[in-house]
Design an enzyme around this catalytic site. Structure first.
Site, mmCIF file in Angstrom:
data_model
loop_
_atom_site.group_PDB
_atom_site.id
_atom_site.type_symbol
_atom_site.label_atom_id
_atom_site.label_comp_id
_atom_site.label_asym_id
_atom_site.label_seq_id
_atom_site.Cartn_x
_atom_site.Cartn_y
_atom_site.Cartn_z
ATOM 1 N N ASP A 122 0.841 -1.189 0.000
ATOM 2 C CA ASP A 122 0.000 0.000 0.000
ATOM 3 C C ASP A 122 0.880 1.243 0.000
ATOM 4 O O ASP A 122 1.973 1.246 0.566
ATOM 5 C CB ASP A 122 -0.897 0.027 1.243
ATOM 6 C CG ASP A 122 -1.948 -1.074 1.222
ATOM 7 O OD1 ASP A 122 -2.238 -1.582 0.133
ATOM 8 O OD2 ASP A 122 -2.462 -1.401 2.306
ATOM 9 N N ARG A 123 0.377 2.285 -0.599
ATOM 10 C CA ARG A 123 1.131 3.531 -0.689
ATOM 11 C C ARG A 123 1.685 4.000 0.666
ATOM 12 O O ARG A 123 2.855 4.378 0.760
ATOM 13 C CB ARG A 123 0.242 4.617 -1.302
ATOM 14 C CG ARG A 123 0.905 5.973 -1.418
ATOM 15 C CD ARG A 123 -0.018 6.951 -2.106
ATOM 16 N NE ARG A 123 0.617 8.248 -2.286
ATOM 17 C CZ ARG A 123 0.088 9.246 -2.983
ATOM 18 N NH1 ARG A 123 -1.080 9.086 -3.565
ATOM 19 N NH2 ARG A 123 0.725 10.381 -3.090
#
Length: 244
Positions: free
Chosen positions: A54-55
């Protein structure tokens, strides 16, 4: 420059910073930096992502250096022969050890997944959670006279979207800094008192048997000085070695 944690003729792993996208996405059209392109430019060759983070999550991110190597590693992932370890800073005192076995309904994006099956049944999902440390701050918060944190290690047995974040929230111990599955009051408290604006989730280790050499590979990523400074203020070690 991206920090390279491991490299051979088939694969390369980096320590992805929090906030960096893995690759270009039309959902984030304004972004100009992506781990995949940055690594390609740094190595001066094409790279192929074999998994994602995830970012807001930092840590070990693995790429293949050819499409053939990517397919070989994808088979390792599909066979479930990858072992991932994460560390997370959570709200409250987490249990000593807990296997979270809770199916998760796929999270669909309104734009990217508008043609996907909206009624798909929840998918099985398991995460082993172990509490490594706890801390209490003598600061009143809401109706409580103090505020509590836990450091947990997580071993996902499946790979569902936002699995660790959702499972820890299910335990009522959401990850600090998680704006989608967490507690925003605690998130704001954390920013005010510690000044670190990020999701406190770290992909610290990735282990697998190399598909070409059959050698066991273990790749680890440091937490970083900013995180260690927070841990120190919580009364925990500020030595990276203690979190390996």
């Amino acid at each position: 420059m991206l920090e390279i944690l491991y490299q051979d003729e088939h694969y390369v792993a980096i320590n992805k910073p929090s906030g960096l996208l893995v690759h270009r996405s039309f959902l984030d059209k304004r972004e100009t930096q992506f781990a995949m392109q940055m690594l390609r430019d740094q190595l001066d060759q094409h790279v192929f992502p074999v998994h994602r983070l995830d970012r807001p999550t930092s840590g070990v991110l693995l790429f293949a250096l050819s499409s053939e190597a990517a397919r070989a590693m994808n088979e390792v992932f599909i066979a479930g022969k990858i072992k991932k370890r994460y560390l997370a800073l959570t709200r409250g005192f987490a249990p000593d050890s807990k296997l979270v076995d809770k199916p998760l309904k796929e999270e669909l994006d309104k734009i990217a997944d508008k043609f996907a099956d909206q009624n798909k049944a929840p998918q099985e999902a398991q995460t082993q959670v172990n509490c490594l440390a706890q801390a209490t701050l003598p600061i009143a918060f809401g109706k409580y006279p103090s505020i509590r944190y836990s450091l947990v290690e997580c071993f996902p047995h499946t790979g569902r979207k936002h699995q660790i974040r959702r499972h820890l929230n299910h335990l009522t111990h959401p990850i600090i800094g998680d704006v989608n599955h967490g507690d925003n009051k605690h998130n704001h408290f954390f920013v005010e008192h510690f000044g670190l604006r990020r999701l406190m989730l770290f992909a610290t280790r990735l282990e697998f048997v190399h598909p070409y050499t059959n050698v066991e590979i273990s790749i680890t990523a440091d937490l970083g000085e900013d995180t260690l400074a927070v841990f120190s203020r919580l009364g925990w070690s500020d030595n990276e070695k203690d979190y390996k």
